[in-house]
Design an enzyme around this catalytic site. Sequence first.
Site, PDB file in Angstrom:
ATOM      1  N   SER A 179       1.895 -38.259 -59.925  1.00  0.00           N
ATOM      2  CA  SER A 179       0.936 -38.073 -60.999  1.00  0.00           C
ATOM      3  C   SER A 179      -0.457 -38.523 -60.523  1.00  0.00           C
ATOM      4  CB  SER A 179       1.387 -38.818 -62.257  1.00  0.00           C
ATOM      5  OG  SER A 179       0.684 -38.402 -63.389  1.00  0.00           O
ATOM      6  N   ASP A 200       5.511 -29.107 -67.012  1.00  0.00           N
ATOM      7  CA  ASP A 200       4.848 -30.411 -67.019  1.00  0.00           C
ATOM      8  C   ASP A 200       3.666 -30.408 -67.982  1.00  0.00           C
ATOM      9  OD1 ASP A 200       3.581 -32.835 -66.393  1.00  0.00           O
ATOM     10  OD2 ASP A 200       4.185 -32.706 -64.295  1.00  0.00           O
ATOM     11  N   HIS A 237       7.139 -33.319 -66.466  1.00  0.00           N
ATOM     12  CA  HIS A 237       6.524 -34.415 -65.721  1.00  0.00           C
ATOM     13  C   HIS A 237       7.533 -35.461 -65.248  1.00  0.00           C
ATOM     14  CE1 HIS A 237       2.812 -36.291 -64.438  1.00  0.00           C
ATOM     15  NE2 HIS A 237       3.184 -37.438 -64.949  1.00  0.00           N
TER      16      HIS A 237
END
Length: 707
Positions: free
Chosen positions: A559, A644, A679
């Site tokens: 991320s 995501d 995610h």
Amino acid sequence: MSTIVTSCTQTNVSRTPYEWPDAVAPVADVKPHIRALHGDTVMDNYYWLNDYFKKGADSTAVVAYLQAENEYTDTMMKATEPLQAKLFDEMKGRIKEQDESVPYFKNGYYYYTRTEEGKQYYKYCRKKGSLEAAEEVLLDVDALAAGHPYYAAGGFNISPDNKLLAYGVDTVSRRQYTIHVKNLETGELLTDAIPATSGGSVWANDNRTLFYTKNNPSTLLTEKIMRHTLGTDSREDATVYHETDNTNYIGVGKAKSGKFIYIYSGGTLSSETRYLEADNPLGAFKVFQPRMKDVLYNVTALEDRFLIVTNQNATNFKLMECPLDQTGVANWKEVIPHREDVLLEDVDEFKDFLVVSERKDGLTQLAIRNLKDGSAHYLDFGEEAYTAYPSTNPEYETTTLRYGYTSLTTPSSTYDYDMHTREKTLLKQQEVVGGYQVADYVTERLYARAEDGTQVPISLVYKKGFKKDGSAPLLLYGYGSYGATMDPTFSSSRLSLLDRGFVYAIAHIRGGQEMGRQWYEDGKMMKKENTFTDFIACGQFLTEQQYTAPEHLYAMGGSAGGLLMGAVANMAPLLWHGIVAQVPFVDVVNTMLDETIPLTTNEYDEWGNPNEKAAYDYMKSYSPYENVEAKDYPNILVTTGLHDSQVQYFEPAKWVAKLRAMKTGNNVLLLKTEMDFGHGGASGRFDYLKEVALEYAFLLALEGITE
């Protein structure tokens, strides 16, 4: 530096160079797109890859490209499939399949989750009054998840009369939850179904009113706090708060005492709280203290006063108090003053005690304050490098603190601590099936010197027998954003690397909050590059000290940590033999310019607003996608998820496409897209291990470790 020395013999690992197949990598189509802003013109050849995200756009070519990349990755990693299977079985084999969480007590019931052998999910259960009582299965998530590639249930919320359960469900992995309500007496699911929420909810004390956070269906921003009455259509729910500042996150919560319901609105720099008596759900929320420029505050209710954790004229935060009926800042009085060397992170309230979570010298500490006599003491954890935190403590009238404890060598442990007698009881320690001996591993705390002279902590662990001669492979993990602290914690999966000779290290770089609030301030906005140079300094230090060498040094981050991976790949490509970038945020400028992308405007206080020239220029100077060059890059594995909601799939896809077109040399570049997930990856408790096995196999292949 502290070292825990133990005894064992490092596993002997043979190395055979991995022969990468001579496969042809996909080549993404070039479709020029011009971005013109602030007098700067940029050609973006892969902008089209976000077509899947755009409603109404033809996404056929996008999906075809992602599938081609997946096929290429499968081909390149084909010979590692037996190793991936072995790693998966090994990691899964360490997990106790039939297990149960430590029950916690709330309002007359003990609550816990339990897992069954072979099942991916869990049962949410309770027992009335005693652990010897009959079990009620409140939610069978194994059964609910059947037939879903992804299933997440959360926000479990029991009504004050113990008769109803509200919970959120996401079956897409975009963190958009539908709230359902179950009658626990009859077992029936009520007709109430509330879509497009953050999943959590709060009961008013009437047992029929729910407050929840409504998300914008497009941007996913938390926009409204809604009030729902059981039995009514959710489309008629009342808006009790609408946040007009799209840089703020909002949420709703409840005081542990049950007396108040809170609405919180906050960004990186300022916040605001509203409150309402939970006995009066139809009443109007009152503003606790109007938001102040550059001031954050959090509110906690005691029986006779409010406590406020705030950074008003206090970089590392301080604790204040005020009367229940006079909440404005003019009435705040100091309880714990600001300290230059201690970050005050949070408080946990009880009827007679207050537990203060602090951070000093990069480590967590828990201070217990007696509200009756004013005395205070700290818990003693007996180690020099560890992580400790208050766990589930829903009961207000108790003298027992439930807390969690772990370190790089200590499996996750749950304790009860009697705040009167100061006695602690170990309730459970994570069992590592197949045997695990703490004495087989060594952990250290080191400090690397950053470019500007700052000392950056590094936590690391390895198996006993490790030789500090530069020959060992080392995986350096980093994040460094949002003030998120990467504390040293145990991982049974990680043993598969340690037992094959890897050293595992965490770089506690600026942008996190390990060393206090200033540590965060010095790694965000116009100081963001400190995060990257700190990480590079840690890698260089570990090679200089011969924990490893560049040909054996690997980096990993996800991320915002994936942004870190992209930046250090551009800035110091020869320092790393390989990089694993998980769901990486690598197209900073374009993402922060697009307010239709989920969460963009919430992030302005973290990265800056590129509509302002100074922020645009600075972002562009480090954004990985913008700074890809024709040069040798390390071996890189990139992972993403098609659904995501945090970092859209097209960021890593565009980055890989541009790297493929421009990089020189023969190092491998792989992109793996999970077509069913988002995610956080897979939702099952075992499925995610397949992703870990792929990443580990990639690292082991680069080291020539085949077993």
